[in-house]
Scaffold this motif. Structure first.
Motif, PDB file in Angstrom:
ATOM      1  N   ARG A 288       0.822  -1.214   0.000  1.00 26.29           N
ATOM      2  CA  ARG A 288       0.000   0.000   0.000  1.00 26.29           C
ATOM      3  C   ARG A 288       0.850   1.254   0.000  1.00 26.29           C
ATOM      4  NH1 ARG A 288      -2.483  -1.415   5.685  1.00 26.29           N
ATOM      5  NH2 ARG A 288      -1.041  -0.399   7.095  1.00 26.29           N
TER       6      ARG A 288
ATOM      7  N   LEU B 152      -7.701  -2.762  -0.619  1.00 20.31           N
ATOM      8  CA  LEU B 152      -7.694  -2.876   0.834  1.00 20.31           C
ATOM      9  C   LEU B 152      -7.746  -4.349   1.205  1.00 20.31           C
ATOM     10  CD1 LEU B 152     -10.408  -0.159   1.538  1.00 20.31           C
ATOM     11  CD2 LEU B 152      -7.932   0.143   1.658  1.00 20.31           C
TER      12      LEU B 152
ATOM     13  N   GLU C 112      -8.830   8.657  -0.192  1.00 20.16           N
ATOM     14  CA  GLU C 112      -9.079   7.312   0.344  1.00 20.16           C
ATOM     15  C   GLU C 112      -7.812   6.700   0.932  1.00 20.16           C
ATOM     16  OE1 GLU C 112     -12.083   5.536   0.635  1.00 20.16           O
ATOM     17  OE2 GLU C 112     -12.793   7.562   0.237  1.00 20.16           O
TER      18      GLU C 112
ATOM     19  N   LYS D 180      -7.160   8.164   4.286  1.00 23.89           N
ATOM     20  CA  LYS D 180      -8.156   7.680   5.248  1.00 23.89           C
ATOM     21  C   LYS D 180      -7.807   6.264   5.734  1.00 23.89           C
ATOM     22  CE  LYS D 180     -12.449   6.488   3.975  1.00 23.89           C
ATOM     23  NZ  LYS D 180     -13.792   6.694   3.426  1.00 23.89           N
ATOM     24  N   HIS D 181      -7.400   5.392   4.823  1.00 29.54           N
ATOM     25  CA  HIS D 181      -7.161   3.988   5.180  1.00 29.54           C
ATOM     26  C   HIS D 181      -5.739   3.684   5.641  1.00 29.54           C
ATOM     27  CE1 HIS D 181     -11.098   2.594   3.939  1.00 29.54           C
ATOM     28  NE2 HIS D 181     -10.984   3.334   2.856  1.00 29.54           N
TER      29      HIS D 181
END
Length: 181
Positions: free
Chosen positions: A108, A138, A161, A164-165
């Protein structure tokens, strides 16, 4: 038996500010004299470049990635999984550049692959050639973010996004200043 923390510290000095390893002079256990094989190396940089993993250090016939070795030298334990370099330079083994990470965290935080139609991570051009789609992965599952009229808007939606993750582990298309990294 594996390499012990004590033995690594006996063989090598590690300099956290530069990420370098240097060989130490090692006395022979019986005589106290310098070990012949190490006398010529003492003070020299240990290890060398390797394309796949950055720097590697050979100790007693076995090769160790310098980032993993630095983690072991500093903490006394081997990383549970992998080592991530914050600046994406696998040859930069300064202590503040190393992070213990899982394979999921590594992927990621990865830079975008430029094998698709977009120069941004998480963005691709739909087959019709007019709509840009943004998506994020994810836990191994791809999640649709949305369709956008242009590539940059789709990339900015991905960044929202990702922040956020993934928080600070996210590789963003745009830094805080708003320009592409």
């Amino acid at each position: 038996m594996g390499l012990t923390h004590e033995h690594v510290r006996e063989l090598l000095d590690y300099f956290p500010d530069t990420g370098e390893f240097r060989w130490k002079k090692i006395p022979h256990p019986a005589t106290g004299m310098q070990r012949r094989h190490n006398t010529m190396r003492a003070g020299k940089i240990a290890g060398g470049k390797h394309n796949a993993v950055g720097c590697i250090v050979r100790i007693e016939g076995r090769y160790y990635p310098a980032g993993r070795l630095a983690f072991f030298w500093m903490t006394g334990r081997w990383p549970r999984s992998m080592i991530r370099h914050r600046n994406f330079n696998a040859s930069d083994n300064r202590w503040d550049n190393l992070v213990e990470a899982t394979p999921s965290q590594i992927s990621r935080a990865a830079r975008p692959h430029h094998d698709g139609s977009s120069r941004f991570k998480g963005v691709y051009l739909r087959k019709n050639g007019y709509i840009w789609t943004s998506q994020i992965t994810l836990n191994g599952e791809v999640h649709f973010i949305g369709n956008f009229p242009d590539e940059e808007t789709a990339a900015r939606a991905y960044d929202v996004e990702a922040r956020k993750h993934f928080g600070e582990d996210a590789f963003l298309n745009f830094g805080d200043e708003g320009s592409a990294q």
